[in-house]
Write a protein that holds these residues in place. Structure first.
Motif, mmCIF file in Angstrom:
data_model
loop_
_atom_site.group_PDB
_atom_site.id
_atom_site.type_symbol
_atom_site.label_atom_id
_atom_site.label_comp_id
_atom_site.label_asym_id
_atom_site.label_seq_id
_atom_site.Cartn_x
_atom_site.Cartn_y
_atom_site.Cartn_z
ATOM 1 N N CYS A 1 21.001 -11.996 -26.935
ATOM 2 C CA CYS A 1 21.887 -12.339 -28.055
ATOM 3 C C CYS A 1 23.148 -13.051 -27.543
ATOM 4 C CB CYS A 1 22.218 -11.046 -28.798
ATOM 5 S SG CYS A 1 23.356 -11.257 -30.147
ATOM 6 N N LEU A 2 23.744 -12.470 -26.502
ATOM 7 C CA LEU A 2 24.977 -13.071 -25.965
ATOM 8 C C LEU A 2 24.693 -14.435 -25.342
ATOM 9 C CD1 LEU A 2 26.649 -9.996 -24.171
ATOM 10 C CD2 LEU A 2 26.959 -10.788 -26.519
ATOM 11 N N MET A 3 23.598 -14.507 -24.620
ATOM 12 C CA MET A 3 23.296 -15.758 -23.906
ATOM 13 C C MET A 3 22.958 -16.896 -24.863
ATOM 14 S SD MET A 3 23.819 -15.525 -20.699
ATOM 15 C CE MET A 3 22.881 -16.799 -19.886
ATOM 16 N N ASN A 4 22.412 -16.595 -26.034
ATOM 17 C CA ASN A 4 22.100 -17.654 -26.998
ATOM 18 C C ASN A 4 23.373 -18.436 -27.344
ATOM 19 O OD1 ASN A 4 20.536 -19.154 -28.820
ATOM 20 N ND2 ASN A 4 21.221 -17.864 -30.506
ATOM 21 N N ALA A 5 24.448 -17.698 -27.574
ATOM 22 C CA ALA A 5 25.725 -18.360 -27.868
ATOM 23 C C ALA A 5 26.338 -18.943 -26.591
ATOM 24 C CB ALA A 5 26.690 -17.350 -28.490
ATOM 25 N N TYR A 6 26.250 -18.176 -25.507
ATOM 26 C CA TYR A 6 26.920 -18.579 -24.270
ATOM 27 C C TYR A 6 26.327 -19.873 -23.697
ATOM 28 C CZ TYR A 6 28.981 -18.281 -19.623
ATOM 29 O OH TYR A 6 29.661 -18.560 -18.476
ATOM 30 N N VAL A 7 24.985 -19.982 -23.711
ATOM 31 C CA VAL A 7 24.336 -21.185 -23.165
ATOM 32 C C VAL A 7 24.759 -22.408 -23.985
ATOM 33 C CG1 VAL A 7 22.100 -22.349 -22.812
ATOM 34 C CG2 VAL A 7 22.382 -19.959 -22.140
ATOM 35 N N GLY A 8 24.824 -22.242 -25.323
ATOM 36 C CA GLY A 8 25.271 -23.345 -26.177
ATOM 37 C C GLY A 8 26.666 -23.805 -25.784
ATOM 38 N N ARG A 9 27.561 -22.850 -25.615
ATOM 39 C CA ARG A 9 28.954 -23.205 -25.262
ATOM 40 C C ARG A 9 29.047 -23.803 -23.864
ATOM 41 N NH1 ARG A 9 33.186 -19.493 -27.779
ATOM 42 N NH2 ARG A 9 32.282 -19.063 -29.794
ATOM 43 N N TYR A 10 28.293 -23.236 -22.945
ATOM 44 C CA TYR A 10 28.297 -23.724 -21.558
ATOM 45 C C TYR A 10 27.804 -25.167 -21.522
ATOM 46 C CZ TYR A 10 27.345 -23.402 -16.459
ATOM 47 O OH TYR A 10 27.309 -23.583 -15.094
ATOM 48 N N HIS A 11 26.708 -25.432 -22.240
ATOM 49 C CA HIS A 11 26.192 -26.810 -22.290
ATOM 50 C C HIS A 11 27.221 -27.748 -22.927
ATOM 51 C CE1 HIS A 11 21.613 -25.814 -21.773
ATOM 52 N NE2 HIS A 11 22.335 -25.502 -20.730
ATOM 53 N N ILE B 1 27.133 -26.095 -29.853
ATOM 54 C CA ILE B 1 27.293 -27.408 -29.199
ATOM 55 C C ILE B 1 27.994 -28.368 -30.165
ATOM 56 C CG2 ILE B 1 26.076 -29.351 -28.136
ATOM 57 C CD1 ILE B 1 23.856 -27.414 -27.335
ATOM 58 N N ALA B 2 27.540 -28.364 -31.435
ATOM 59 C CA ALA B 2 28.116 -29.295 -32.421
ATOM 60 C C ALA B 2 29.613 -29.026 -32.610
ATOM 61 C CB ALA B 2 27.382 -29.167 -33.750
ATOM 62 N N VAL B 3 29.968 -27.754 -32.749
ATOM 63 C CA VAL B 3 31.374 -27.437 -33.025
ATOM 64 C C VAL B 3 32.245 -27.723 -31.798
ATOM 65 C CG1 VAL B 3 32.970 -25.535 -33.535
ATOM 66 C CG2 VAL B 3 30.856 -25.798 -34.855
ATOM 67 N N LYS B 4 31.729 -27.390 -30.607
ATOM 68 C CA LYS B 4 32.558 -27.563 -29.407
ATOM 69 C C LYS B 4 32.690 -29.015 -28.961
ATOM 70 C CE LYS B 4 33.782 -24.204 -26.102
ATOM 71 N NZ LYS B 4 33.921 -24.176 -24.701
ATOM 72 N N THR B 5 31.702 -29.852 -29.321
ATOM 73 C CA THR B 5 31.784 -31.261 -28.905
ATOM 74 C C THR B 5 32.262 -32.148 -30.056
ATOM 75 O OG1 THR B 5 29.499 -31.648 -29.560
ATOM 76 C CG2 THR B 5 29.868 -31.063 -27.249
ATOM 77 N N GLY B 6 32.122 -31.656 -31.292
ATOM 78 C CA GLY B 6 32.445 -32.491 -32.462
ATOM 79 C C GLY B 6 31.347 -33.507 -32.763
#
Ligand SMILES: Nc1ncnc2c1ncn2[C@@H]1O[C@H](COP(=O)(O)OP(=O)(O)OP(=O)(O)O)[C@@H](O)[C@H]1O
Ligand SMILES: CC(=O)N[C@H]1[C@@H]2OC[C@@H](O2)[C@@H](O)[C@@H]1O[C@H](C)C(=O)O
Length: 399
Positions: free
Chosen positions: A80-90, A144-149
């Motif tokens: 669960c944590l990694m699903n969000a974390y991998v998105g943010r890391y990428h 990814i969408a929110v962090k990169t715009g």
């Protein structure tokens, strides 16, 4: 109209679209980031690779992914944590690359994110009655969408399964659109963690095209060297394998699995081809005491033979050319082992077709996103090759 819808319509209407393709495969070496410009779609697609990088993963990140990777039992909270974390890391890695390339996020129309496969379970592997083919990629696109715009398309494999495929290989769509050539039978052979190939017949008959996994590319070699030499991630330039000798008994035991008898197309992963698979083959062949160099030479030959057997089975007497991609093409002994078994076959790499072989998979995912945004239906026939005629990718909006 919601302005996000207008944004999508605008992207679809552009003459030239800039799309970032991302690939993070089974080798867990890093994130491939390809900045591509697309003109057109379908069989009239032209792609220009503007920039490419493989951003290495930190050892901490690799450790975190490995703790939930291709294992039947894992800590559900970690998933669960990694699903969000991998998105943010990428997203962080994309933002850093854009900065380095001096490209503003506003210049990029979309991101195509493969995500990180953590489990691949085709029905032929799980064999549970009533359960479908299944696969799981994490690294949620909304992060990814929110962090990169940037508008992000992700999670491509679910639609493939929903529409009758096995969730992989998806390479077939992009290979067909970018690399088909009338009058030339082409094999697009990608040697990543798992080796796969796409057959592109020179008659351009879409009902004959298919893509299939063939077995391990680097995954067993990588897993073995990492288990024996913790400071070595892969057998760089075949150094260890070249210092040993392949053991015929072990190679035969490694090749002795029903997966290799299964017809095409088929898919697999480290869920099957892992260290337990190697240990069992060593036990069956009485080679448990073999030196690491001899084991590595055997694994190298095993990958080469399984790849060549699959190609020979596909083409029989037909003439064809092979175009290589993926990290395995940098393993000199592996390529020599393949060349020795494919005498008379021309082996080149995809750079000759205008796409860097290291960037190819990331470019292919960008191509899938381009099709999802602007493409028409592609028709791959009645479905016996399990290539559903669908567009894939879920759309995440930054706002
Ligand atoms: N110089 C080299 N010598 C030997 N092997 C190499 C070399 N360079 C890369 N490799 C192999 O290539 C691997 C990385 O390949 P690649 O990036 O294509 O894998 P991936 O994208 O994770 O795989 P997949 O296609 O399964 O998704 C490394 O782990 C290593 O095994
Ligand atoms: C489930 C999954 O992630 N499969 C990958 C993996 O890496 C290689 C091989 O196994 C292939 O089937 C696939 O990726 C490529 C890009 C594909 O779908 O074509």
């Amino acid at each position: 109209m919601n302005k996000n819808m207008q944004r999508l319509v605008n992207i679809a209407g552009k003459e030239r679209r800039t799309i970032i393709g991302l690939m993070s495969g089974t080798s867990l070496d890093g994130l491939d980031i390809a900045l591509c410009d697309f003109v057109g779609h379908g069989t009239h697609t032209s792609v220009f690779l503007r920039a490419f990088t493989t951003t290495p993963y930190s050892s901490e990140f690799k450790k975190q992914v490995k703790s939930i990777f291709s294992k039947r039992q894992v800590d559900l909270e970690s998933v669960c944590l990694m699903n969000a974390y991998v998105g943010r890391y990428h997203a962080d890695l994309i933002n850093a690359s854009l900065k380095q390339w001096q490209v503003e996020p506003s210049e990029v129309d979309a991101i195509a994110s493969h995500g990180q496969t953590i489990y691949h379970a085709p029905a032929s592997l799980h064999k549970i009655d009533g359960m479908p083919d299944a696969t799981l990629q994490i690294g949620d696109g909304d992060h990814i969408a929110v962090k990169t715009g940037i508008v992000t398309l992700s999670d491509f494999r679910q639609k493939h399964i929903a529409a009758g495929g096995e969730g992989a290989p998806l390479a077939v769509y992009g290979d067909y659109l970018l690399f088909s050539e009338e009058g030339q039978n082409r094999i697009m052979l990608n040697i990543g963690g798992i080796a796969n190939f796409t057959f592109l017949p020179g008659d351009l008959d879409t009902t004959r095209i298919f893509s299939t996994d063939v077995g391990p590319g680097n995954t067993l070699m990588d897993a073995y060297i990492q288990s024996r030499f913790p400071d070595r991630f892969f057998d760089a330039d075949s150094e260890l394998a070249l210092s040993g000798t392949a053991n015929d008994g072990l190679v035969a035991a490694l090749l002795d699995h029903p997966f290799f008898e299964q017809g095409f197309p088929k898919t697999t992963g480290p869920e099957l081809f892992n260290l337990a698979y190697l240990e069992q083959a060593q036990q069956r062949s009485g080679t448990a005491q073999l030196s690491p160099a001899d084991v590595m030479a055997s694994l190298n030959q095993f990958s080469a033979i399984s790849i060549c057997n699959a190609l020979k089975r596909t083409l029989g007497a037909e003439r064809f050319e092979v175009f290589l991609s993926g990290g395995g093409m940098h393993n000199p002994l592996l390529i020599r082992n393949i060349e020795q078994r494919l005498t008379g076959v021309v082996i080149r790499d995809t750079a000759e077709l205008g796409v860097s072989p290291d960037a190819k998979e990331a470019v292919l995912f960008a191509t899938l996103a381009n099709e999802c945004l602007v493409g028409d239906k592609l028709d791959f026939g009645p479905g016996k090759m399990r290539i559903p005629s669908v567009h894939m990718g879920k759309i995440s909006l930054p706002e």
